[in-house]
Design an enzyme around this catalytic site. Structure first.
Site, short mmCIF file in Angstrom:
data_model
loop_
_atom_site.label_atom_id
_atom_site.label_comp_id
_atom_site.label_asym_id
_atom_site.label_seq_id
_atom_site.Cartn_x
_atom_site.Cartn_y
_atom_site.Cartn_z
N HIS A 431 40.77 19.65 26.75
CA HIS A 431 41.08 18.59 27.74
C HIS A 431 41.97 17.51 27.15
CE1 HIS A 431 38.29 15.45 26.15
NE2 HIS A 431 37.52 16.47 25.80
N CYS A 450 34.00 18.84 22.36
CA CYS A 450 35.13 19.45 23.05
C CYS A 450 36.40 19.25 22.23
CB CYS A 450 35.30 18.86 24.44
SG CYS A 450 34.04 19.39 25.62
#
Length: 531
Positions: A431, A450
């Protein structure tokens, strides 16, 4: 009796020569006679095989009619050489009892039948063990790590060995069991190169020191020796000065670049730590990386994203060529990014963010207990099971798990303007980020698990590969108006895979590359490989 057999066979052979042609049936009969008089192979009692409690061993000898398999000296020599040279693949020859087997081989012609059987079984066990190690690794990562999901590799060493005998092709078949990845072959070459380096002990440099160009210090002499040893500094004269000169500065920058450090020529703690590594430590580093590559899937796919966590880089490959590269931020040591393999499912523009349980428990809830304003500061909306918003003033820790906590799309959303989804049990993804300044840092193990991507919209544009519907202009337009951001999910139409790996060493442009062991995995793995 032997003379009678010989006369019979000789007469049969001469009679065959009297015919101008021999049909297939006659040729088969001739071979049958040779087979009839051929000495039988030594039989092995099946109970002896069963006593090893080894299903792979049992399967092999059962298929082989419980007879000795290694009566060919050529095959034995090949296997013994393969086991002896296993160190070239970062493995340990002692694991395969090489010296024990070689003692049997040196007196093979004088071995008794029980000794021949013992040798045959041990040779089979050793090569089957080697096949398992070389194809899927010596250590099982699923027993070692709880953040590992790169797929379980299966191999039947008995079947592989039977294939070797059936095709009489040990060389090619065993070579195919090794990782066919280019980076594995490069590490094998790197290991060979390092083993040829002299075992030189150069005095360590104090980590508390720091050196700028044009400064002088006794330590500069040892730094120059280390740079010469690794080939970054080319010096013909043996007299080394204390001055940090321009030539040494160029060498330091080259060294820093090879180690993923900021190539500014300033010799600080990170550079000194890398310089203080010995040859043997670098060999260990390559050995553990070869093991990790044996854990990877045999086929990464024709089109895939490779994220190397210690290198803080994402690279897209297609048809074995690297297409583009992006800097990334990965999980901090306390919240490591997992190692995984998956396939991209969709790309979300202007995503909202539902806070995961770990961040809630460790960050949000403790902060909210001190002050309910923690929710507004983070841009979080509290939603009940019917997606109705709950006032922060009514929030209680006792009821905290009943709600979900969501950030709406915005420039300051923790996911930024884009996320890339793929199935995995850790709920991680690629992301954008609202902390875009992190990409300027050398050390980028800073996320909560992440992987954050620099210039993510460029990556999205490439992956979608649809200029008619998703040109870079349209993507930028959708993320431009901060007051009208709408979430858009775009399903992938092409099979593109993603692999998170952990490589702290490799070869690039014929140069050895090393990276910091950010999760401190190398030393522990090496100890398990050698003990």
């Amino acid at each position: 009796m032997g003379k009678i057999y010989f006369v019979f066979l000789f007469t049969f052979f001469i009679s065959c020569q009297d015919h101008k042609s021999v049909n297939t049936t006659e040729s088969a009969s001739f071979m049958d006679i040779f087979a009839f008089f051929k000495e039988d192979k030594i039989k092995i009692d099946s109970t002896l095989i069963l006593s090893y409690n080894d299903t792979i061993l049992k399967a092999f000898y059962q298929k082989n009619n419980y007879e000795v398999a290694w009566d060919s000296k050529e095959n034995r020599d090949f296997i013994l050489n393969e086991l002896t040279q296993s160190y070239q693949d970062g493995l340990e020859p002692n694991d395969y009892y090489v010296e024990y087997l070689q003692r049997y081989e040196t007196k093979y012609d004088s071995l008794s039948e029980p000794e021949l059987i013992t040798y045959d079984i041990q040779l089979t066990r050793s090569i089957q063990k080697f096949i398992n190690h070389i194809s899927k690794g010596k250590v099982n990562p699923y027993e070692l790590y709880d953040d590992w999901d790169l797929g379980k590799k299966t191999i039947d060493a008995s079947v592989v060995l039977q294939e070797c005998f059936a095709e009489n092709n040990f060389t090619e078949i065993l070579e195919k069991q090794k990782p066919q990845l280019k980076m594995y072959q490069q590490l094998k070459l790197a290991l060979k190169k390092l083993n040829q380096f002299p075992d030189t002990n150069i005095e360590q440099v104090d980590l508390r020191e720091k050196f700028n160009p044009n400064t002088s210090s006794k330590s500069i002499i040892n730094i120059k020796r280390k740079l010469i040893y690794w080939g970054d500094l080319k010096r013909k004269d043996s007299a080394l000065t204390k001055l940090y000169d321009k030539e040494t500065q160029t060498a330091v920058k080259a060294f820093q670049k090879r180690h993923g450090l900021k190539a500014d020529g300033v010799i600080g703690r990170g550079t000194i730590e890398a310089l203080n590594y010995s040859r043997d430590q670098r060999i260990e580093q390559i050995v553990v990386n070869m093991e990790r590559l044996r854990w990877l899937p045999n086929n990464l796919g024709n089109h895939y994203i490779l994220v190397n966590l210690p290198d803080y880089h994402l690279t897209v490959f297609k048809d074995n060529d690297s297409i583009l590269s992006h800097k990334v931020v990965v999980g901090k040591d306390s919240r490591k990014t997992p190692l995984l393999s998956s396939k991209l499912t969709n790309i979300v523009l202007n995503p909202n963010w539902t806070v995961p349980p770990t961040i809630l428990k460790e960050d949000v809830f403790p902060d909210a207990v001190r002050s309910r304003s923690a929710f507004s500061r983070r841009g979080l909306h509290i939603l009940d099971s019917k997606n109705r918003e709950v006032s922060a003033s009514k929030w209680k820790l006792a009821d905290a798990k009943r709600y979900k906590y969501v950030q709406n799309p915005s420039k300051n959303n923790s996911l930024g303007f884009m996320k890339i989804n793929f199935n995995n049990k850790y709920a991680v993804y690629l992301h954008d980020t609202n902390h875009r300044n992190y990409f300027k840092y050398d050390y980028r193990a800073l996320s909560s698990g992440c992987v954050r991507v620099e210039n993510p919209l460029d990556l999205a544009h490439y992956l979608l590969n649809d200029d008619e519907n998703w040109s870079i202009e349209k993507i930028n337009e959708l993320t431009k108006d901060a007051k009208k951001l709408q979430t858009k999910t775009i399903n992938m139409t092409e099979d593109i895979y993603v692999h998170f790996i952990y490589n702290t060493s490799w070869i690039e442009n014929d140069q050895l590359q090393f990276r910091e062991d950010i999760y401190c995995l190398d030393s522990d793995l090496y100890s398990k490989l050698r003990y």
